[in-house]
Design a protein around this motif. Structure first.
Motif, PDB file in Angstrom:
ATOM      1  N   PRO A  50     -66.770 -66.101 -25.720  1.00 22.09           N
ATOM      2  CA  PRO A  50     -66.214 -67.063 -26.664  1.00 22.09           C
ATOM      3  C   PRO A  50     -65.464 -66.393 -27.805  1.00 22.09           C
ATOM      4  O   PRO A  50     -65.725 -65.230 -28.128  1.00 22.09           O
ATOM      5  CB  PRO A  50     -67.445 -67.795 -27.194  1.00 22.09           C
ATOM      6  CG  PRO A  50     -68.611 -66.988 -26.803  1.00 22.09           C
ATOM      7  CD  PRO A  50     -68.227 -65.986 -25.787  1.00 22.09           C
ATOM      8  N   SER A  51     -64.545 -67.130 -28.425  1.00 22.81           N
ATOM      9  CA  SER A  51     -63.846 -66.613 -29.601  1.00 22.81           C
ATOM     10  C   SER A  51     -64.853 -66.485 -30.746  1.00 22.81           C
ATOM     11  O   SER A  51     -65.915 -67.128 -30.720  1.00 22.81           O
ATOM     12  CB  SER A  51     -62.737 -67.587 -30.013  1.00 22.81           C
ATOM     13  OG  SER A  51     -63.325 -68.796 -30.437  1.00 22.81           O
ATOM     14  N   ASP A  52     -64.508 -65.682 -31.749  1.00 22.68           N
ATOM     15  CA  ASP A  52     -65.417 -65.485 -32.889  1.00 22.68           C
ATOM     16  C   ASP A  52     -65.761 -66.811 -33.548  1.00 22.68           C
ATOM     17  O   ASP A  52     -66.901 -67.081 -33.909  1.00 22.68           O
ATOM     18  CB  ASP A  52     -64.764 -64.571 -33.926  1.00 22.68           C
ATOM     19  CG  ASP A  52     -64.778 -63.121 -33.466  1.00 22.68           C
ATOM     20  OD1 ASP A  52     -65.411 -62.846 -32.421  1.00 22.68           O
ATOM     21  OD2 ASP A  52     -64.144 -62.281 -34.139  1.00 22.68           O
ATOM     22  N   LYS A  53     -64.718 -67.651 -33.665  1.00 24.61           N
ATOM     23  CA  LYS A  53     -64.909 -68.938 -34.342  1.00 24.61           C
ATOM     24  C   LYS A  53     -65.898 -69.795 -33.543  1.00 24.61           C
ATOM     25  O   LYS A  53     -66.810 -70.415 -34.110  1.00 24.61           O
ATOM     26  CB  LYS A  53     -63.543 -69.636 -34.447  1.00 24.61           C
ATOM     27  CG  LYS A  53     -63.538 -70.773 -35.413  1.00 24.61           C
ATOM     28  CD  LYS A  53     -62.110 -71.219 -35.699  1.00 24.61           C
ATOM     29  CE  LYS A  53     -62.135 -72.690 -36.069  1.00 24.61           C
ATOM     30  NZ  LYS A  53     -61.006 -73.426 -35.570  1.00 24.61           N
ATOM     31  N   SER A  54     -65.712 -69.799 -32.243  1.00 23.69           N
ATOM     32  CA  SER A  54     -66.592 -70.603 -31.395  1.00 23.69           C
ATOM     33  C   SER A  54     -68.021 -70.046 -31.431  1.00 23.69           C
ATOM     34  O   SER A  54     -68.991 -70.810 -31.483  1.00 23.69           O
ATOM     35  CB  SER A  54     -66.049 -70.610 -29.968  1.00 23.69           C
ATOM     36  OG  SER A  54     -66.874 -71.348 -29.133  1.00 23.69           O
ATOM     37  N   LEU A  55     -68.117 -68.700 -31.409  1.00 22.71           N
ATOM     38  CA  LEU A  55     -69.452 -68.070 -31.479  1.00 22.71           C
ATOM     39  C   LEU A  55     -70.190 -68.530 -32.733  1.00 22.71           C
ATOM     40  O   LEU A  55     -71.388 -68.823 -32.712  1.00 22.71           O
ATOM     41  CB  LEU A  55     -69.290 -66.556 -31.551  1.00 22.71           C
ATOM     42  CG  LEU A  55     -69.542 -65.752 -30.290  1.00 22.71           C
ATOM     43  CD1 LEU A  55     -69.300 -64.284 -30.535  1.00 22.71           C
ATOM     44  CD2 LEU A  55     -70.930 -65.971 -29.738  1.00 22.71           C
ATOM     45  N   GLU A  56     -69.429 -68.606 -33.808  1.00 20.56           N
ATOM     46  CA  GLU A  56     -70.029 -68.968 -35.084  1.00 20.56           C
ATOM     47  C   GLU A  56     -70.429 -70.448 -35.130  1.00 20.56           C
ATOM     48  O   GLU A  56     -71.510 -70.806 -35.584  1.00 20.56           O
ATOM     49  CB  GLU A  56     -68.991 -68.715 -36.176  1.00 20.56           C
ATOM     50  CG  GLU A  56     -69.566 -68.130 -37.445  1.00 20.56           C
ATOM     51  CD  GLU A  56     -68.431 -67.706 -38.342  1.00 20.56           C
ATOM     52  OE1 GLU A  56     -68.064 -68.529 -39.181  1.00 20.56           O
ATOM     53  OE2 GLU A  56     -67.906 -66.578 -38.153  1.00 20.56           O
ATOM     54  N   ASN A  57     -69.521 -71.298 -34.600  1.00 21.25           N
ATOM     55  CA  ASN A  57     -69.731 -72.741 -34.761  1.00 21.25           C
ATOM     56  C   ASN A  57     -70.484 -73.430 -33.629  1.00 21.25           C
ATOM     57  O   ASN A  57     -71.164 -74.420 -33.858  1.00 21.25           O
ATOM     58  CB  ASN A  57     -68.384 -73.465 -34.897  1.00 21.25           C
ATOM     59  CG  ASN A  57     -67.627 -72.979 -36.103  1.00 21.25           C
ATOM     60  OD1 ASN A  57     -68.221 -72.491 -37.061  1.00 21.25           O
ATOM     61  ND2 ASN A  57     -66.312 -73.087 -36.056  1.00 21.25           N
ATOM     62  N   ASP A  58     -70.312 -72.925 -32.390  1.00 25.02           N
ATOM     63  CA  ASP A  58     -70.771 -73.730 -31.247  1.00 25.02           C
ATOM     64  C   ASP A  58     -72.036 -73.229 -30.566  1.00 25.02           C
ATOM     65  O   ASP A  58     -72.534 -73.886 -29.653  1.00 25.02           O
ATOM     66  CB  ASP A  58     -69.671 -73.780 -30.167  1.00 25.02           C
ATOM     67  CG  ASP A  58     -68.317 -74.195 -30.712  1.00 25.02           C
ATOM     68  OD1 ASP A  58     -68.313 -74.941 -31.701  1.00 25.02           O
ATOM     69  OD2 ASP A  58     -67.292 -73.776 -30.150  1.00 25.02           O
TER      70      ASP A  58
END
Ligand code: F6P
Length: 367
Positions: free
Chosen positions: A219-227
């Motif tokens: 996953p992208s960093d943003k997705s790792l953080e949010n999802d």
């Protein structure tokens, strides 16, 4: 070997890849024992993940790295005498051919590269042999899995080999009509590329779903953080590395992580229930079943053609080359270029096809 025998060239096999080369473990190759070799899978010479340049990972500067590389390559070039060979045809992927290239570059060794890997991640050739056989195996398995996916109304995440290159997943996913295809080249958003697609699919009436996922997809960093609830950025950073310094992405167990995360999503569960579909996600790791069995006809013939071209280069004393498939022709490319890594280009038509396939599946039913 066919061409070598026909040209009265004696062949020896080096066992276990670079391990056998370093430790002088060879066997004589008799044509009568191997004249139908192209019909068999695997390698009777055995293989290993030995990297003669492993020491380089400890080098403190680029300068030290280069110096060490040169030393090791020159040492390896000297081994030709010990092994009593005049030329070496190295058969393998970017790691194997990268070593062969250094031997040529620094030690002026008589080497030819022959591109063989299921991953298809070598820059100099359109296809490596082994690739299409593995694509077929993965595609067949995903076709077959739809039977149980349909009966149980399940989501199946199928994890596909290929390390950090997505060719195997992209081609087998498109071939079997997978509903979501995740490759390492483009980090995915769990929310947009998985959850939202599943929601739209279930709303459009689909009751089962096959997700083709590269072992190296992440996953992208943003997705790792949010999802994500079960992993973080550190989980990926802390992965162990192989002897060539590649992170062991298959240790991540991405299919297991995604299936856990999907099963935890209450909003998705609700959407499935509202649309009268069962909600359950399972993961299947294809792993070494993808390197199993006999090669398909394409790979058998490609292997033979590349072998013939490699032997012709040896006979012409034309070293430092890699034999390659370019379009429908077999060509020679510099080993230094050919052995570089290749990845899926997001601008290529395979990516456009994948995106269309996934979108049209739900869109066509929404209208
Ligand atoms: O490079 C070929 C490949 O099959 C990759 O797709 C996979 O990640 C790796 O080898 C697995 O290697 P091993 O069998 O050594 O675990």
């Amino acid at each position: 070997m066919l061409k070598a025998f026909d040209s009265n060239v004696e062949c020896v096999g080096i066992l276990k890849g670079w391990k056998g080369f370093m430790e002088n473990i060879t066997i004589p190759l008799k044509i009568q024992d191997h004249d139908d070799l192209h019909t068999l899978g695997g390698t009777f010479l055995y293989t290993s993940r030995t990297n003669p340049f492993k020491k380089l990972q400890k080098a403190k500067s680029e300068e030290e790295k280069e110096k060490l590389k040169e030393e090791i390559a020159k040492d390896m070039a000297k081994k030709f005498e010990k092994l009593d060979i005049d030329a070496l045809i190295a058969i393998g992927g970017d790691d194997t051919l990268g070593v062969a290239n250094s031997m040529y570059k620094y030690g002026n060794a008589n080497v030819i590269g022959c591109p063989k890997t299921i991953d298809n991640d070598l820059a100099g050739t359109d296809f490596t042999f082994g690739f299409w056989s593995a694509v077929q195996l993965a595609s067949n398995t995903m076709d077959n899995l739809t039977t149980t996916a349909r009966s149980h109304q399940r989501i199946f995440i199928v994890e596909i080999m290929g390390r950090d290159a997505g060719f195997l997943t992209m081609y087998s996913g498109i071939s079997s009509g997978a509903d979501i295809i995740l490759v390492p080249e483009t980090p995915f958003s769990f929310q947009n590329h998985v959850i939202d697609v599943l929601k739209r699919r279930v709303k459009a009436g689909h009751k089962y779903h096959i997700i083709a996922c590269s072992e190296g997809a992440y996953p992208s960093d943003k997705s790792l953080e949010n999802d994500f609830k079960t992993i973080s950025k550190e989980t990926i950073q802390q992965l162990p590395k192989d002897s060539f310094g590649n992170p062991l992405l298959n240790r991540l167990n991405i299919s297991q992580i995604l299936s856990k995360e999907i099963n935890l999503r209450e909003d998705l569960k609700e959407e499935f229930e509202n649309n009268n579909a069962n909600f359950e996600c399972r993961d299947v790791v294809l792993g070494h079943t993808m390197r199993a069995g006999t090669p398909n006809s394409f790979d058998r013939i490609l292997g033979l053609r590349l072998g013939l071209a490699a032997m012709k280069l040896v006979l012409n004393n034309d070293f430092g080359k890699m034999v390659a498939l370019k379009g429908t022709k077999i060509k020679n490319v510099p080993l230094s270029e050919g052995s570089k890594k290749k990845y899926i280009d997001p601008k290529e038509d395979e990516v456009e096809l994948r995106n269309l396939l996934i979108k049209i599946r739900y869109k066509s039913r929404e209208i």
